[in-house]
Motif scaffolding. Sequence first.
Motif, mmCIF file in Angstrom:
data_model
loop_
_atom_site.group_PDB
_atom_site.id
_atom_site.type_symbol
_atom_site.label_atom_id
_atom_site.label_comp_id
_atom_site.label_asym_id
_atom_site.label_seq_id
_atom_site.Cartn_x
_atom_site.Cartn_y
_atom_site.Cartn_z
ATOM 1 N N THR A 1 -11.908 -5.018 -9.622
ATOM 2 C CA THR A 1 -12.971 -4.036 -9.866
ATOM 3 C C THR A 1 -13.717 -3.698 -8.572
ATOM 4 O O THR A 1 -14.726 -2.990 -8.611
ATOM 5 C CB THR A 1 -13.988 -4.585 -10.888
ATOM 6 N N ARG A 2 -13.261 -4.197 -7.453
ATOM 7 C CA ARG A 2 -13.986 -3.995 -6.196
ATOM 8 C C ARG A 2 -13.999 -2.532 -5.751
ATOM 9 O O ARG A 2 -13.060 -1.784 -6.032
ATOM 10 C CB ARG A 2 -13.363 -4.852 -5.085
ATOM 11 N N ASP A 3 -15.049 -2.156 -5.037
ATOM 12 C CA ASP A 3 -15.093 -0.833 -4.427
ATOM 13 C C ASP A 3 -13.922 -0.694 -3.454
ATOM 14 O O ASP A 3 -13.596 -1.618 -2.717
ATOM 15 C CB ASP A 3 -16.414 -0.638 -3.661
ATOM 16 N N GLY A 4 -13.302 0.464 -3.468
ATOM 17 C CA GLY A 4 -12.202 0.720 -2.550
ATOM 18 C C GLY A 4 -10.907 0.037 -2.929
ATOM 19 O O GLY A 4 -9.988 -0.051 -2.113
ATOM 20 N N ARG A 5 -10.813 -0.441 -4.149
ATOM 21 C CA ARG A 5 -9.610 -1.158 -4.581
ATOM 22 C C ARG A 5 -8.374 -0.255 -4.507
ATOM 23 O O ARG A 5 -8.468 0.972 -4.647
ATOM 24 C CB ARG A 5 -9.792 -1.660 -6.012
ATOM 25 N N VAL A 6 -7.231 -0.888 -4.325
ATOM 26 C CA VAL A 6 -5.957 -0.162 -4.377
ATOM 27 C C VAL A 6 -5.103 -0.678 -5.542
ATOM 28 O O VAL A 6 -3.988 -0.200 -5.743
ATOM 29 C CB VAL A 6 -5.175 -0.292 -3.047
ATOM 30 N N GLY A 7 -5.644 -1.613 -6.298
ATOM 31 C CA GLY A 7 -4.905 -2.164 -7.424
ATOM 32 C C GLY A 7 -4.548 -1.140 -8.472
ATOM 33 O O GLY A 7 -3.515 -1.262 -9.144
ATOM 34 N N ASP A 8 -5.395 -0.122 -8.632
ATOM 35 C CA ASP A 8 -5.082 0.916 -9.612
ATOM 36 C C ASP A 8 -3.807 1.668 -9.216
ATOM 37 O O ASP A 8 -3.062 2.134 -10.083
ATOM 38 C CB ASP A 8 -6.257 1.875 -9.790
ATOM 39 N N ARG A 9 -3.538 1.743 -7.910
ATOM 40 C CA ARG A 9 -2.304 2.391 -7.457
ATOM 41 C C ARG A 9 -1.081 1.557 -7.825
ATOM 42 O O ARG A 9 -0.061 2.087 -8.280
ATOM 43 C CB ARG A 9 -2.349 2.616 -5.937
ATOM 44 N N VAL A 10 -1.208 0.255 -7.637
ATOM 45 C CA VAL A 10 -0.117 -0.651 -8.017
ATOM 46 C C VAL A 10 0.110 -0.574 -9.527
ATOM 47 O O VAL A 10 1.246 -0.502 -9.997
ATOM 48 C CB VAL A 10 -0.430 -2.098 -7.590
ATOM 49 N N ALA A 11 -0.971 -0.586 -10.290
ATOM 50 C CA ALA A 11 -0.869 -0.534 -11.747
ATOM 51 C C ALA A 11 -0.222 0.768 -12.210
ATOM 52 O O ALA A 11 0.580 0.773 -13.151
ATOM 53 C CB ALA A 11 -2.248 -0.703 -12.373
ATOM 54 N N LYS A 12 -0.565 1.874 -11.574
ATOM 55 C CA LYS A 12 0.056 3.150 -11.930
ATOM 56 C C LYS A 12 1.562 3.107 -11.700
ATOM 57 O O LYS A 12 2.349 3.619 -12.510
ATOM 58 C CB LYS A 12 -0.566 4.294 -11.120
ATOM 59 N N PHE A 13 1.962 2.496 -10.594
ATOM 60 C CA PHE A 13 3.383 2.361 -10.283
ATOM 61 C C PHE A 13 4.087 1.528 -11.351
ATOM 62 O O PHE A 13 5.164 1.889 -11.845
ATOM 63 C CB PHE A 13 3.545 1.726 -8.901
ATOM 64 N N VAL A 14 3.478 0.423 -11.726
ATOM 65 C CA VAL A 14 4.058 -0.459 -12.745
ATOM 66 C C VAL A 14 4.130 0.256 -14.092
ATOM 67 O O VAL A 14 5.171 0.259 -14.760
ATOM 68 C CB VAL A 14 3.241 -1.763 -12.869
ATOM 69 N N CYS A 15 3.036 0.886 -14.497
ATOM 70 C CA CYS A 15 2.996 1.549 -15.805
ATOM 71 C C CYS A 15 3.976 2.717 -15.872
ATOM 72 O O CYS A 15 4.619 2.943 -16.920
ATOM 73 C CB CYS A 15 1.579 2.031 -16.112
ATOM 74 N N LYS A 16 4.103 3.451 -14.793
ATOM 75 C CA LYS A 16 5.043 4.577 -14.760
ATOM 76 C C LYS A 16 6.475 4.077 -14.936
ATOM 77 O O LYS A 16 7.264 4.663 -15.681
ATOM 78 C CB LYS A 16 4.905 5.343 -13.445
ATOM 79 N N THR A 17 6.796 2.987 -14.263
ATOM 80 C CA THR A 17 8.144 2.416 -14.375
ATOM 81 C C THR A 17 8.424 1.956 -15.801
ATOM 82 O O THR A 17 9.508 2.184 -16.345
ATOM 83 C CB THR A 17 8.311 1.241 -13.402
ATOM 84 N N LEU A 18 7.445 1.309 -16.424
ATOM 85 C CA LEU A 18 7.606 0.855 -17.803
ATOM 86 C C LEU A 18 7.778 2.035 -18.761
ATOM 87 O O LEU A 18 8.610 2.002 -19.673
ATOM 88 C CB LEU A 18 6.398 0.021 -18.223
ATOM 89 N N THR A 19 6.984 3.079 -18.546
ATOM 90 C CA THR A 19 7.065 4.268 -19.403
ATOM 91 C C THR A 19 8.432 4.929 -19.271
ATOM 92 O O THR A 19 9.000 5.412 -20.264
ATOM 93 C CB THR A 19 5.948 5.259 -19.042
ATOM 94 N N GLU A 20 8.968 4.959 -18.066
ATOM 95 C CA GLU A 20 10.300 5.536 -17.849
ATOM 96 C C GLU A 20 11.380 4.747 -18.572
ATOM 97 O O GLU A 20 12.454 5.281 -18.869
ATOM 98 C CB GLU A 20 10.606 5.604 -16.350
#
Length: 201
Positions: A15-34
Amino acid sequence: MATSWKKVVVFLGSTRDGRVGDRVAKFVCKTLTEKKLEVVFVDPLEFDLPLLKTPVHFYPDPSKAPPKLVALNKKIAEADAIIVVSAEYNHSIPPALSNTLDYFSPKSYSNKPSAIVTYSPSLVGGARAGIQLRSMLGELGCVTVSNMFTISQVQHCFDENGVPKDTTQGSKMNSGLEKLLSQLEWWANAAKHQRENCTAF
């Protein structure tokens, strides 16, 4: 080959300011959705749970529990697998992640596998938090697969939409995640078969 696993819950840890974890999560979720999987994404920044006082399973009357907790608890209980995407805070598990996970009973997590994706700006890739997460997830009842996908120097890996920044990164990220997911799929299908055909211990 058709797969029988269908539902995956993905927890993000930072939850930190400037986090990049949401980018990693988007990559993971997109792969799962595919892969035609149903994905429930849990971002503690959006879910916004206070410091834990009353887990959902501590309410004598379930109707008194916050509806969003009841709804998410149902999604966790129905999932075939759990994936945790985590940063590393002071070489440890981010407090927002453990706070979110602890809102739910081990009964909701039990008898299904989990997988760990960690990241950090360093060369370690969040692995120290990942090692600790193995113990935590095991105690919750969703033992982790042996492979762990660690992403070092994550700030150079993804754009804001979770897309790898170049071909080299794309190949590396895809192969790392596919290795993890191939293990998770095997165990998710095995566990689902057991849940559907055997009496739980």
